[in-house]
Design a protein around this motif. Structure first.
Motif, PDB file in Angstrom:
ATOM      1  N   TRP A 128       0.499  40.658  84.914  1.00 13.32           N
ATOM      2  CA  TRP A 128       1.462  41.455  84.160  1.00 13.32           C
ATOM      3  C   TRP A 128       1.593  42.821  84.820  1.00 13.32           C
ATOM      4  O   TRP A 128       0.726  43.231  85.604  1.00 13.32           O
ATOM      5  CB  TRP A 128       1.050  41.589  82.689  1.00 13.32           C
ATOM      6  N   ALA A 129       2.670  43.519  84.517  1.00 11.75           N
ATOM      7  CA  ALA A 129       2.925  44.797  85.170  1.00 11.75           C
ATOM      8  C   ALA A 129       3.804  45.675  84.287  1.00 11.75           C
ATOM      9  O   ALA A 129       4.482  45.195  83.370  1.00 11.75           O
ATOM     10  CB  ALA A 129       3.595  44.574  86.527  1.00 11.75           C
ATOM     11  N   LEU A 130       3.795  46.967  84.600  1.00  9.11           N
ATOM     12  CA  LEU A 130       4.614  47.956  83.909  1.00  9.11           C
ATOM     13  C   LEU A 130       5.612  48.573  84.870  1.00  9.11           C
ATOM     14  O   LEU A 130       5.363  48.644  86.085  1.00  9.11           O
ATOM     15  CB  LEU A 130       3.739  49.072  83.326  1.00  9.11           C
ATOM     16  N   SER A 131       6.721  49.059  84.311  1.00  8.71           N
ATOM     17  CA  SER A 131       7.723  49.814  85.061  1.00  8.71           C
ATOM     18  C   SER A 131       8.140  51.004  84.213  1.00  8.71           C
ATOM     19  O   SER A 131       8.341  50.864  83.002  1.00  8.71           O
ATOM     20  CB  SER A 131       8.934  48.934  85.387  1.00  8.71           C
ATOM     21  N   GLY A 132       8.259  52.171  84.830  1.00  3.22           N
ATOM     22  CA  GLY A 132       8.604  53.373  84.098  1.00  3.22           C
ATOM     23  C   GLY A 132       7.398  54.270  83.908  1.00  3.22           C
ATOM     24  O   GLY A 132       6.320  54.032  84.461  1.00  3.22           O
ATOM     25  N   SER A 133       7.559  55.331  83.111  1.00  6.05           N
ATOM     26  CA  SER A 133       6.491  56.304  82.882  1.00  6.05           C
ATOM     27  C   SER A 133       5.627  55.875  81.694  1.00  6.05           C
ATOM     28  O   SER A 133       6.093  55.865  80.548  1.00  6.05           O
ATOM     29  CB  SER A 133       7.085  57.689  82.628  1.00  6.05           C
ATOM     30  N   TRP A 134       4.374  55.545  81.964  1.00 10.30           N
ATOM     31  CA  TRP A 134       3.419  55.109  80.952  1.00 10.30           C
ATOM     32  C   TRP A 134       2.119  55.897  81.090  1.00 10.30           C
ATOM     33  O   TRP A 134       1.764  56.334  82.183  1.00 10.30           O
ATOM     34  CB  TRP A 134       3.097  53.623  81.102  1.00 10.30           C
ATOM     35  N   SER A 135       1.406  56.024  79.984  1.00  8.75           N
ATOM     36  CA  SER A 135       0.038  56.550  79.979  1.00  8.75           C
ATOM     37  C   SER A 135      -0.884  55.430  79.520  1.00  8.75           C
ATOM     38  O   SER A 135      -0.814  55.005  78.347  1.00  8.75           O
ATOM     39  CB  SER A 135      -0.094  57.761  79.049  1.00  8.75           C
TER      40      SER A 135
END
Length: 223
Positions: free
Chosen positions: A115-122
């Protein structure tokens, strides 16, 4: 708070049910949905031991949505935590940058259960928090159901999102918390059923985009 009860039980499942007798001893447990009749029989047995006289018949259970037991025969994806403390198989470029805002990018491809994220995350110990609107999360899974435990930034606030599967609206594969075009909204912390596939099960890639900031992602579960 701070997972004190969870850790005291050495628990690694969601949901998890424990039955405890009058002496404080754990007599039965059930991990995941299902086994409703067996659990009720165990409750009746413990009530009888304590001097009560429970009825011998069973309450009729008609599970719906996320309560429906998992399709174990087609299940190839494990429960997956999002926070860095217990997170696994995170595939965004550069890996996890803990406890501070970071601009994440999707990789070119995902292996099964990545799984992965895109964009600004904390990404914090127990959850990932979206800093700006338009952030996305993607998961490549093999299961009938895809669920995600999420919370809004504050009680009662709505966070709009959309789910695509294989780059397309889910249609008849939509879960109870989205429509056929993949649109949904969350306003309280709970498990949201995003995908329930009606036909044959194969490796699929689901992408969730959030139109509003502040959402917290905790845990993927499958059924």
């Amino acid at each position: 708070s701070q997972r004190a009860i969870w850790d005291a039980f050495h628990n690694v499942y969601w949901p998890a049910l424990y039955l405890i007798d009058t002496r404080g001893k754990i007599r039965h447990h059930q991990f995941g949905e299902g086994e409703y009749s067996r659990t009720e029989r165990e409750i009746q047995k413990l009530l009888a031991e304590s001097g009560s006289h429970p009825p011998s018949d069973l309450v009729t259970v008609s599970p719906v949505g996320g309560e429906v037991p998992a399709n174990v025969a087609s299940l190839r994806s494990p429960e997956t935590y999002v926070g860095f403390e217990m997170g696994e198989r995170f595939a965004s470029k550069g890996g996890v940058v803990p406890n501070r805002p970071h601009e994440y990018l999707f990789p070119k491809s995902l292996a099964l259960n990545d799984w992965a994220l895109s964009g600004s995350w904390s990404i914090k110990s127990q959850a990932a928090f979206l800093n700006n609107a338009g952030g996305k999360v993607v998961y490549r899974f093999h299961a009938r159901d895809l669920n995600l435990i999420m919370a809004p930034p504050a009680s009662g606030l709505h966070v709009r999102f959309r789910v695509l599967i294989g780059g397309q609206p889910p249609g008849s594969a939509h879960g109870e918390d989205i429509d056929e075009q993949g649109y949904g909204s969350l306003n309280k912390p709970r498990m949201y059923q995003l995908i329930r596939q009606p036909g044959s099960i194969a490796d699929r890639e689901a992408e969730i985009e959030f139109a509003d900031p502040g959402v917290a992602l905790y845990d993927f579960t499958f059924g």
